[in-house]
Scaffold this motif. Structure first.
Motif, short mmCIF file in Angstrom:
data_model
loop_
_atom_site.label_atom_id
_atom_site.label_comp_id
_atom_site.label_asym_id
_atom_site.label_seq_id
_atom_site.Cartn_x
_atom_site.Cartn_y
_atom_site.Cartn_z
N GLU A 258 0.84 -1.21 0.00
CA GLU A 258 0.00 0.00 0.00
C GLU A 258 0.88 1.26 0.00
N ASP A 259 1.94 1.23 0.81
CA ASP A 259 2.90 2.36 0.83
C ASP A 259 3.54 2.53 -0.55
N TYR A 260 3.94 1.40 -1.12
CA TYR A 260 4.63 1.35 -2.42
C TYR A 260 3.76 1.99 -3.51
N ILE A 261 2.45 1.76 -3.38
CA ILE A 261 1.53 2.34 -4.36
C ILE A 261 1.29 3.82 -4.04
N GLU A 262 1.06 4.12 -2.76
CA GLU A 262 0.70 5.50 -2.39
C GLU A 262 1.82 6.49 -2.72
N ILE A 263 3.05 6.09 -2.47
CA ILE A 263 4.17 7.03 -2.63
C ILE A 263 4.35 7.44 -4.10
N MET A 264 3.76 6.66 -5.01
CA MET A 264 3.88 7.03 -6.43
C MET A 264 3.21 8.38 -6.73
N LYS A 265 2.26 8.77 -5.87
CA LYS A 265 1.60 10.08 -6.04
C LYS A 265 2.60 11.22 -5.85
N PHE A 266 3.63 10.93 -5.06
CA PHE A 266 4.63 11.97 -4.76
C PHE A 266 5.94 11.71 -5.50
N GLY A 267 5.86 10.90 -6.53
CA GLY A 267 7.06 10.53 -7.27
C GLY A 267 7.23 11.35 -8.54
N VAL A 268 8.39 11.24 -9.15
CA VAL A 268 8.67 11.90 -10.43
C VAL A 268 7.66 11.35 -11.45
N ALA A 442 6.56 -14.14 -10.91
CA ALA A 442 5.13 -14.11 -10.55
C ALA A 442 4.81 -12.86 -9.74
N LEU A 443 5.72 -12.50 -8.83
CA LEU A 443 5.51 -11.30 -8.01
C LEU A 443 5.55 -10.05 -8.88
N ASP A 444 6.48 -10.01 -9.80
CA ASP A 444 6.69 -8.83 -10.63
C ASP A 444 5.41 -8.43 -11.37
N ALA A 445 4.72 -9.42 -11.95
CA ALA A 445 3.51 -9.12 -12.72
C ALA A 445 2.43 -8.54 -11.81
N GLU A 446 2.28 -9.10 -10.61
CA GLU A 446 1.23 -8.61 -9.71
C GLU A 446 1.58 -7.24 -9.14
N LEU A 447 2.87 -7.00 -8.89
CA LEU A 447 3.28 -5.66 -8.43
C LEU A 447 2.93 -4.63 -9.50
N ALA A 448 3.16 -5.01 -10.76
CA ALA A 448 2.87 -4.09 -11.86
C ALA A 448 1.37 -3.77 -11.90
N LEU A 449 0.55 -4.80 -11.70
CA LEU A 449 -0.91 -4.60 -11.72
C LEU A 449 -1.34 -3.69 -10.56
N ALA A 450 -0.77 -3.94 -9.38
CA ALA A 450 -1.12 -3.12 -8.22
C ALA A 450 -0.67 -1.68 -8.42
N ALA A 451 0.54 -1.50 -8.95
CA ALA A 451 1.06 -0.14 -9.17
C ALA A 451 0.22 0.62 -10.18
#
Lengths: 493, 291
Positions: A258-268, A442-451
């Motif tokens: 959740e942090d990993y996704i949220e912080i993208m709002k404040f990213g480049v 397998a993790l990489d694909a799901e991280l991409a979907l979540a992001a």
């Protein structure tokens, strides 16, 4: 005339002597093949030191390279199909269980014990005792030390005016460096989208690798480790070491995602499509206040010719959390001080020898030469080698780092962050079991979907847990459990 | 020379061809129905029936990759054909600097897809790319060309169109030059307008070239991987992950060779089915053009 005869005799004896006893060079006529990725990164040190080794020993070094994506298949098939194309292979430490577990690599304990040049005790314990060992034996020599560290812009975070504004907004003093991911989030939000360095362009809060099919999952584990790794409780990051049940969808991992996704709002902007290479240039261009990366951002920022942030970068170990998921008790544990769990993402490159190589001794001799304290120091302080420090001596001598382009203060803080990470009592090694690449894919694909917002953190990690269970079943639960316990240094039956 | 002697001379060539085409085909097929392991210094394939195919049926990522591939193929080939036809018609006229334009228009096709991918990735960069810089200067907001899940696939299609429209131009221009001028002149003498000449004379006579161009381009487009790999890696999410990229990730990144082979074979069947369907749908056009 007598003089001429004597001289002729002496020359004759000398020529015969050379012919009979050789030149005294140990590996005359031997050609060893080294296989790794194309230069400059990783292969460059081989090119740097091969000529000296050839002069000293009479042997020859033949460097063969393949692009990153082809390294594993080519190494594996060379071993497994009996082709034995390479004497030395230089590969990421995470592949060691696949190769050593299958009996493809030569044990090096005896070579190391008889070799004063390698200075084995000078190598940091986490590398010599965990990263290069399998089943109690040493199967490789570390040539690179890799871990994620935390980067921040000192000119932003240490600015008194900004510190006052931050405290006014968030109700607590701006921590330098931040020690929890919550603090990182607030700082990223504070520094996002305005011109805080006075260059006439807006800057952003953070830059982290998020690109699919790249290295995003290492960033995720760097963020997750502090939420799930309780000191003294091994195994919380990947699997339950008693059952091999995936822990990837635990509440701690979900919070980290959740942090990993949220912080993208404040990213480049465009961070979702950035790989590690791109985040390095973005940070060195001065576009972000904070970043997570291997040692490379430090080098590019302090040494890179086009760096806009030379002397402005602070270095620290990865932040953590004051609430940590205890998978054994199934509840959140509260900590007074942040629980920091630095992560040895990737684990560095290691050099090993094919057990069927006809030139075991020559191959080990070259590895020993390459990884000796003096030569490895030159490797880690030379641009574009891709090697980062992993010996005690690498951290003790600042001269090479200053010659490299670091300022004395920058060199000191940069090395301290890496050393603190590697020597941290709660340091977390990377996943080191057979089929590791399948779990990560397998993790990489799901991280991409979540992001991308296509799945929630919980949904994505539940899917990963399901996929990990299937992979474990396919590879054999008992074997995987045994390998996982071995990788954690736990006893196996 | 007796017939059997002639055949004898041909045998080595046929054997080599069989070895180079049929063997890899059958080997991959066996992997798609098997489990791959390395035992005793040899690659071992244990046949497990249709287990891999069963996994494929329930694999949401596979179906997503199939839909993405079909979208990219249909959109890019359609646009490439329209643009290619338009430009080929223009280049077929006696315009000033025709040779210069012919050579210039063909340049993108000569670049390596990897280079094209890097070039467009830089141009479409969110913060430093010239596209967004241009939009900013005009007072518009920026676009997440490669980072917005709603836009990324169209950026891939745009890049593909930029690179491969020249291929369409090349074939269609050759087709246009093969149409006898008499037919066009005769239609004009009979009072046909320029549009009617195009619809009733040029377009039908161009059908063989059009069918060849669309077919060849589609077969190539189905295999798209390099541009996507460089520009987005299949992301954001999985919105640009093609079947080839998925097969590559599974087979060569995760080293799950059997399932990677299954995905590769599924692409083969998709291309085969699409080709048969295409030739079925265009049979009338081919017949008319022959008449």
């Amino acid at each position: 005339m007598r003089k001429l005869v004597v001289v002729t005799l002496l020359v004759g004896i000398a020529v015969l002597g050379v012919g009979v006893f050789g030149t005294g060079r140990k590996f005359e006529g031997v050609t060893i093949t080294v296989f790794t990725q194309p230069p400059p990164f990783i292969a460059k040190p081989v090119q740097m030191f091969a000529p000296d080794w050839e002069r000293m020993t009479g042997g020859k070094v033949k460097l063969i390279t393949a692009p990153w994506a082809e390294l594993y298949p080519k190494m594996y098939s060379s071993f497994a199909l009996g082709a034995h194309l390479y004497d030395i292979v230089i590969f990421p430490a995470a592949w060691l269980p696949d190769f050593a577990g299958a009996g493809f690599l030569a044990p090096l304990d005896d070579f190391i014990a008889a070799d004063p040049r390698i200075a084995w005790e000078d190598i940091l314990p986490v590398y010599r005792e965990r990263i290069v060992t399998w089943g109690g034996k040493v199967f490789a020599v570390p040539v690179d030390g890799d871990c994620h560290i935390f980067y921040y812009r000192k000119d932003a975070l240490e600015n008194p005016e900004y510190q006052a504004k931050f405290e006014e907004k968030y109700g607590y003093p701006l921590p330098v460096p931040p020690r929890t991911w919550k603090e990182v989030r607030d700082i990223a939000e504070f520094f996002n989208g305005w011109d805080w360095d006075g260059d006439g362009r807006p800057e952003y809060g953070v830059v982290e690798a998020r690109r699919k099919d790249d290295q995003a999952y290492w960033t995720f584990f760097s963020r997750a480790a502090g939420y799930v790794s309780i000191p003294g409780q091994p195994g919380g990051l990947f699997f339950d070491p008693e059952t091999m049940e995936p822990l990837i969808n635990s509440p701690g991992h979900v919070k980290a995602l959740e942090d990993y996704i949220e912080i993208m709002k404040f990213g480049v902007p465009g961070m979702i499509n950035m790989d590690s290479g791109e985040i390095r240039t973005v940070f060195a261009a001065g576009e972000a206040a904070m970043a997570i990366d291997w040692g490379d951002i430090g080098v590019l920022s302090e040494v890179g010719e086009e760096s806009m942030v030379k002397g402005k970068v602070g270095y620290a170990i990865l932040p953590g959390s004051t609430t940590v998921w205890d998978y054994k008790k199934g509840e959140w544990a509260k900590f007074d001080e942040p629980n920091q769990a630095p992560y040895l993402a990737f684990g560095g490159w290691v050099a090993a020898i094919d057990v069927k190589s006809p030139y075991l001794e020559a191959a080990y001799d070259f590895i020993s030469f390459l990884a000796s304290p003096e030569n490895s120091y030159r490797s880690v302080t030379t641009p574009e080698t891709g090697f980062n420090p992993y010996r005690v001596s690498h951290f003790e001598r600042l001269s090479g780092w200053i010659g490299f382009g670091f300022g004395p203060k920058a060199a000191e803080t940069y090395l301290k962050a890496i050393q603190d990470t590697i020597a941290h009592p709660n340091v977390q090694p990377d996943l080191r079991i057979p089929g590791g690449a399948r779990y990560f894919e397998a993790l990489d694909a799901e991280l991409a979907l979540a992001a991308a917002g296509a799945k929630s953190a919980q949904e994505a990690l539940d899917a990963v847990a399901k996929a990990w269970e299937r992979i474990t079943e396919e590879l054999g639960r008992e074997n995987q459990l045994k390998a996982y316990r071995l990788s954690l240094g736990l006893p196996v039956e | 020379m007796a017939q059997w002697q002639g055949r004898l001379f041909l045998t080595p060539t046929i054997l080599i061809l069989l070895l180079l085409t049929i063997f890899p085909f059958l080997f991959t097929l066996a992997m798609a129905f098997g489990k791959v392991s390395f035992e005793g210094g040899a690659l071992k394939i244990t046949l497990i029936g249709i287990k891999n195919w069963g996994r494929l049926v329930y694999d949401a990522r596979f179906w997503n990759a199939l839909v993405v591939t079909l979208k990219i193929v249909s959109l890019s080939v359609f646009c490439e054909y329209l643009l290619g036809l338009l430009l080929a018609m223009l280049l077929n006229r006696r315009i000033k600097g025709r040779t210069f334009f012919r050579v210039t228009f063909l340049l993108p096709m000569m670049l390596a897809p990897i280079a094209v991918g890097y070039m467009w990735r830089m141009m479409l960069n969110d913060t430093r790319g010239p596209f967004n810089d241009f939009l900013r200067r005009l007072g518009f907001g920026t676009v997440g060309w490669l980072s917005d899940p709603n836009v990324a696939m169209y950026s891939i299609v745009l890049t593909d169109i930029w690179q491969w429209t020249p291929f369409m131009i090349l074939i269609l221009l050759a087709g246009l030059q093969g149409i006898p001028r008499d037919y066009i002149e005769a239609a004009k003498v009979d009072g046909a307008s320029g549009w009617k000449v195009f619809i009733y004379v040029i377009f039908p006579l161009l059908a063989p070239a059009s069918i060849a161009a669309i077919f060849l381009r589609s077969v190539e487009a189905f295999k798209i991987i390099d541009i996507i790999y460089i520009m987005t890696g299949g992301g954001p999410g999985l919105v640009t992950e093609s079947l080839t990229l998925y097969g590559y990730s599974v087979g060569l990144r995760a080293f799950d060779l059997a399932y990677g082979a299954t995905i590769s074979f599924s692409l083969f069947f998709v291309v085969l089915f699409s080709s048969v369907l295409f030739f079925f749908l265009t049979r009338k056009a081919r017949r008319i053009s022959l008449e």
